[in-house]
Scaffold this motif. Sequence first.
Motif, short mmCIF file in Angstrom:
data_model
loop_
_atom_site.label_atom_id
_atom_site.label_comp_id
_atom_site.label_asym_id
_atom_site.label_seq_id
_atom_site.Cartn_x
_atom_site.Cartn_y
_atom_site.Cartn_z
N TYR A 308 -26.93 35.19 -3.60
CA TYR A 308 -26.71 36.07 -4.25
C TYR A 308 -26.36 36.95 -4.97
O TYR A 308 -25.92 38.13 -5.60
CB TYR A 308 -27.86 37.21 -3.25
N THR A 309 -25.46 35.54 -4.89
CA THR A 309 -23.89 36.65 -6.13
C THR A 309 -24.67 35.40 -7.39
O THR A 309 -23.50 35.47 -8.57
CB THR A 309 -22.30 35.63 -5.54
N ARG A 325 -25.61 42.07 -4.29
CA ARG A 325 -26.65 42.81 -2.59
C ARG A 325 -28.14 43.56 -2.99
O ARG A 325 -29.02 42.60 -2.74
CB ARG A 325 -25.64 43.29 -1.27
N THR A 358 -32.15 37.71 2.68
CA THR A 358 -30.28 36.80 2.83
C THR A 358 -29.50 36.56 4.06
O THR A 358 -28.75 35.91 4.51
CB THR A 358 -30.52 36.95 1.26
N GLU A 359 -29.53 38.47 4.71
CA GLU A 359 -28.28 38.84 5.22
C GLU A 359 -29.66 38.77 6.90
O GLU A 359 -29.71 39.77 7.05
CB GLU A 359 -27.92 40.02 5.41
N THR A 366 -25.82 47.50 4.53
CA THR A 366 -25.30 47.28 3.38
C THR A 366 -26.67 47.60 2.13
O THR A 366 -27.69 48.19 2.70
CB THR A 366 -25.06 45.34 2.85
N TYR A 368 -28.13 45.50 0.40
CA TYR A 368 -29.18 44.98 0.08
C TYR A 368 -29.84 45.21 1.46
O TYR A 368 -31.55 45.77 1.32
CB TYR A 368 -28.86 43.33 1.14
#
Length: 653
Positions: A308-309, A325, A358-359, A366, A368
């Motif tokens: 996700y970067t 995020r 994703t996390e 975070t 996110y």
Amino acid sequence: MPRSTRTLRPRTALLALAVLAVPLAPAAFAAPASAQGDAAQEKSTAHRLPVVSPTPQHMARAGGDVPLARRAELVVGRGAEESDEAARRRVTETLRAHGVRDIDVRAKASGRAPLTVLLGPATRPDIAKALGGTKVPEQSEGYALRVRHRTVALGGKDATGQFYAAQTLGQLMSKGRIAGVEVSDFPAMPLRGSIEGFYGPPWTEAERLDQMDFLGDTKANTYVYAPKDDPYHREKWRDPYPADKLTELGKLIDRASANHVRFTFAVSPGGSICYSDPADVKALTAKLQAMYDLGVRSFSVPLDDISYTKWNCDADKAKFGDPGRGPAAKAQVGLLNTIQRDFIAKHEGANPLQMVPTEYGDLTDTAYKQTMRADLDGAVEVMWTGTDVVPPEITNAQAEKAAELFGRKVFVWDNYPVNDFARTAGRLLLAPYDKREPGLSGHLSGIVSNPMNQEGASKLAVFTMNDFSWNDRGYDRTRSGRQAALYLAGGDRRVADAVQTFVDLNHAAPTFGESNWLPQSPVLGPKLDAFWKRYDSDPAGAVRALRPTARDIEKVPAVLRSGVPDKQFLHDAKQWLDATELWGSAMRHGLAALSAADEGDGAEAARERAAMESLVGRARAISVDPAEHHQLGAVKIADPFLDEFVQGVQDRT
């Protein structure tokens, strides 16, 4: 990392749970001749209960044991009171397996049969009466069961509860009798089962069909189809499945339904989706619609193992801003909410959408997670792997924190016994489930196992995981491990002993770090340590004491090959069984070499040592089957203990 019909196949493994009852006291097998006899029998057996897996929430004596007969009535009701078809089949198969030949399936009991089995909704008047004071659970998939006075009442809260009552009935039968018990039971966690979510060669059609039967056997209700190396699951997610693949999936969906298992179809678009492109959303919806038309009612959109970067399209940057995020979560939430509200909510019978964030493997708050808990539709199930990809433990406090971070109870994707990462190369992971805290059912919506590439070999661990998720507070690792061994052995206790020896040789469970979260060979390791300590002062006694262990290890493969009815397990374990036989034989020759050296016969010691080394060389040359796994190399057995034993023999001879 993270071929059939709707009818159940007659299989040895299907009925294996029906022979696991712990034998009752001899008095329990005498048919009661009077009320006084009944009372005496109840007293003699009050402290003995059969072992049932998964462990029931409540089981107690209801009276004396009920004898089986050659003739029985199976009362299924009529119309709206009819019993579940799969449950009827299971009861019929179980009765026949225990010698009941004449089974009269009827709408109403005649009152003249030597054995009457009532099957259907717990609210059906005849079942409610026969259940007496046995509590009927309010929870979905719950059931009540009572065995008394030649009548067996199997009442389900719903159709799945009836099926699970039939499963339990099989485990109450032993030596021509049905244990006189009452059971009030329900799953502690709503979602239980397996997720085919590993990297490497996916399971075959036959393996997946076998898994559906296994999940049905163990009262699990969930299978998630998410094989990483199925191109139509990830890389080609926009493309429809070819006709032959749809036919295969249709068979699998039918088999799942026959076992009261939710077939959950997962599609993972995160590697290439443009979240802001309506065409991509339409393609994803079309993929789900094709599966709905095939009979699927549970869906998942995993967004794990992606970056996700960076964005996959310029339009996402324009809509959501620079990658990071928060923006990634915003884009994902938009997609997931659209699927939940515009697809799931508008399709009859569809279960809430599942997703993998994703996390997925930590407890750090975070941007996110903040966006997820603030904006993600409350109906969506969020999967979480624990505090790491492979967590050494999962505690109540951790699960409570995860629920707080995601704004809902999480659904655990437990990466055990998966063996697709580097530190598992060459291993089967067979140890019983452990280090997951009782009480997790209060914080989780469920647990699914990510199994090994080897479907049949995964059953030993997954059996115990399903035991835990059904009743985490009543879970006993030792008991569950024994029950898993008996299940695989078809109820044969001698074969189950050999299974448990094999499990001990393949007990290690690595993490992504340097340590194992489950130790290797907790039985053999201490035995070998004790052997060398004794050898220094009493070599002859030490050798004599260890010989039975070496003999047992050497014989394990032959016992399993002749006694385990599950051919898929034997296929998956072949290389490890071959290596076990060679290592056991090497141990035997190593002990002979030590004895000869102790007696001063250097020539004999050299011959035995050479034989040991030859066998060890052959064992170390056995490699993983490339058709089964993408990680090639030597299979590992009881490492490092057997290697250290060999080195010890070499040092002393």
